[in-house]
Scaffold this motif. Sequence first.
Motif, PDB file in Angstrom:
ATOM      1  N   ARG A 115      29.288  33.008  47.284  1.00 19.10           N
ATOM      2  CA  ARG A 115      29.808  32.380  46.069  1.00 19.10           C
ATOM      3  C   ARG A 115      28.819  32.656  44.941  1.00 19.10           C
ATOM      4  O   ARG A 115      27.643  32.310  45.054  1.00 19.10           O
ATOM      5  CB  ARG A 115      29.999  30.874  46.261  1.00 19.10           C
ATOM      6  N   VAL A 116      29.312  33.252  43.873  1.00 20.26           N
ATOM      7  CA  VAL A 116      28.444  33.687  42.776  1.00 20.26           C
ATOM      8  C   VAL A 116      28.877  32.992  41.491  1.00 20.26           C
ATOM      9  O   VAL A 116      30.067  32.993  41.139  1.00 20.26           O
ATOM     10  CB  VAL A 116      28.499  35.216  42.591  1.00 20.26           C
ATOM     11  N   LEU A 117      27.904  32.379  40.795  1.00 18.82           N
ATOM     12  CA  LEU A 117      28.197  31.730  39.520  1.00 18.82           C
ATOM     13  C   LEU A 117      28.503  32.761  38.435  1.00 18.82           C
ATOM     14  O   LEU A 117      27.895  33.838  38.391  1.00 18.82           O
ATOM     15  CB  LEU A 117      27.000  30.887  39.077  1.00 18.82           C
ATOM     16  N   ALA A 177      33.177  35.958  47.231  1.00 17.89           N
ATOM     17  CA  ALA A 177      33.117  37.374  47.595  1.00 17.89           C
ATOM     18  C   ALA A 177      34.409  37.834  48.253  1.00 17.89           C
ATOM     19  O   ALA A 177      34.834  38.979  48.090  1.00 17.89           O
ATOM     20  CB  ALA A 177      31.926  37.621  48.520  1.00 17.89           C
ATOM     21  N   ARG A 178      35.069  36.962  48.972  1.00 16.58           N
ATOM     22  CA  ARG A 178      36.321  37.311  49.630  1.00 16.58           C
ATOM     23  C   ARG A 178      37.391  37.679  48.618  1.00 16.58           C
ATOM     24  O   ARG A 178      38.148  38.647  48.805  1.00 16.58           O
ATOM     25  CB  ARG A 178      36.799  36.139  50.507  1.00 16.58           C
ATOM     26  N   ASP A 179      37.452  36.936  47.503  1.00 13.49           N
ATOM     27  CA  ASP A 179      38.434  37.238  46.456  1.00 13.49           C
ATOM     28  C   ASP A 179      38.144  38.582  45.805  1.00 13.49           C
ATOM     29  O   ASP A 179      39.063  39.358  45.506  1.00 13.49           O
ATOM     30  CB  ASP A 179      38.415  36.130  45.394  1.00 13.49           C
ATOM     31  N   ALA A 180      36.841  38.846  45.573  1.00 12.15           N
ATOM     32  CA  ALA A 180      36.473  40.129  44.966  1.00 12.15           C
ATOM     33  C   ALA A 180      36.838  41.295  45.887  1.00 12.15           C
ATOM     34  O   ALA A 180      37.335  42.338  45.429  1.00 12.15           O
ATOM     35  CB  ALA A 180      34.982  40.140  44.657  1.00 12.15           C
ATOM     36  N   PHE A 212      40.538  45.470  40.753  1.00  9.52           N
ATOM     37  CA  PHE A 212      39.289  44.820  40.385  1.00  9.52           C
ATOM     38  C   PHE A 212      38.878  45.210  38.969  1.00  9.52           C
ATOM     39  O   PHE A 212      38.303  46.272  38.740  1.00  9.52           O
ATOM     40  CB  PHE A 212      38.200  45.188  41.389  1.00  9.52           C
ATOM     41  N   THR A 213      39.191  44.367  38.016  1.00 10.67           N
ATOM     42  CA  THR A 213      38.809  44.567  36.615  1.00 10.67           C
ATOM     43  C   THR A 213      38.213  43.258  36.099  1.00 10.67           C
ATOM     44  O   THR A 213      38.276  42.216  36.759  1.00 10.67           O
ATOM     45  CB  THR A 213      40.022  44.948  35.750  1.00 10.67           C
ATOM     46  N   LYS A 214      37.657  43.306  34.895  1.00 10.81           N
ATOM     47  CA  LYS A 214      37.085  42.092  34.327  1.00 10.81           C
ATOM     48  C   LYS A 214      38.163  41.030  34.122  1.00 10.81           C
ATOM     49  O   LYS A 214      37.918  39.826  34.336  1.00 10.81           O
ATOM     50  CB  LYS A 214      36.375  42.410  33.009  1.00 10.81           C
ATOM     51  N   VAL A 222      38.443  33.323  38.939  1.00 11.07           N
ATOM     52  CA  VAL A 222      37.343  32.354  38.878  1.00 11.07           C
ATOM     53  C   VAL A 222      37.804  30.994  39.396  1.00 11.07           C
ATOM     54  O   VAL A 222      38.884  30.504  39.043  1.00 11.07           O
ATOM     55  CB  VAL A 222      36.825  32.228  37.427  1.00 11.07           C
ATOM     56  N   ARG A 223      36.985  30.385  40.230  1.00 14.31           N
ATOM     57  CA  ARG A 223      37.294  29.053  40.767  1.00 14.31           C
ATOM     58  C   ARG A 223      36.575  27.989  39.939  1.00 14.31           C
ATOM     59  O   ARG A 223      35.450  28.193  39.465  1.00 14.31           O
ATOM     60  CB  ARG A 223      36.858  28.964  42.230  1.00 14.31           C
TER      61      ARG A 223
END
Length: 429
Positions: free
Chosen positions: A238-240, A255-258, A267-269, A276-277
Amino acid sequence: MDNISTEMLFIVLGILILISAYFSGSETGMMSLNRYRLRHLEKQKHKGAKRVSKLLQRPDRLIGLILIGNNLVNIAASAIATIIGIRLLGDVYGVLAATVILTLVILICAEVTPKTLAALYPEKIAFPSSLILSLLLKVLFPLVVAVNWITNGILMLLGISSEQREQHSLSSEELRTVVNESGALLHKRDQDMLVSILDLEKVSVEDIMIPRSELVGIDVNDDWKRIQKQLTQANHTRVLLYRDSIDDVVGYIHARDALKMLSKSQFTKATLLRAVRELYFIPEGTPLNIQLLKFQHAKERLGLVVDEYGDIQGLVTLEDILEEIVGEFTTTMAPAPSDVVTLQPDGSYLVDGSASIRDVNKEMSWQLPTDGPKTLNGLIVEYLEDIPQNNLSVRIAGYPVEIVDVSDNMIKTVRVMPEHFVGAQTDEE
């Protein structure tokens, strides 16, 4: 009574003393039972435990029954001993000898000995005795109720109700003592885990959080290639995510969502921001036992600690709380105490100034104060009320501490010399 032989009176007297010993031992055995073990045995359908529990539901009746029986046999024994004394020694010396000798016999054989035995082995005495006492209670029930009615009336005049009984419940401190004294009944690791659970209420989220200065995240305003690189090299699942500074945090990405978006070439911005959660926020000062329940109810695994002004102070995860109970089991970027405490050839220890005081205390069995700053650097700065220079020595809570390295307005390294400890002290010197 004159027709009864002296030998027979001695036999009756001996029987009465044995009965008195039974009542004395039964009383002590009943009252010495471990109530929690009794409840456990009762749940296990133990017949003796069930009988004892039923009797102890009304301790006033149980004590009344035992004392009625005990006093009856003691008074009868006194009368018979007096008759025997008069027969053998006459009116004056017989009564005196009977009083003295019977007192000693009852004290030793019917009081001290059976009560000591019952205190040492309460279950072996109480469980068999409960069968006889249950039968006697049925036979003498009217007399017991009458005596209890009178005694309860006297208690009511004193402002005491027979319904006001002490509840056999344990406080957390008492339960901690029970766990620590369980001995071989519980493995040492199990004891430590149970005590750690009880200690959760004494520890707040600030004590275990990753401080704001050590938070790692990704600035969503960065170049997309830099963001991709940071995500692929992240050490956490999990990354802020934030905009420009951690104060403007937008959430976190799993990371799973990415990986899902990457596998679908989506996968784009823009898709990153949509995935984002929402973040979960925790008020500072929240005890760990409360926060553990909040994580459970909210189905969350991490949260940001905020102060009364809403400013971010740090980050706490569910794993951090669980590690307080079972010890470290996850991979973490924070250094372990063994990484921040280094033994020197002279017996002293070099300690990282940013080390958590609680972690160092756990690792080294020290007693540095934990009711103030959370790090060794903060503790020393608070004590000196200034940022010290190198090679300055102080004594904090009985621990000689030498400041070895100060840079960037922070104490980077200190030397602690345990061989010079002057005992455990709770106040800073």
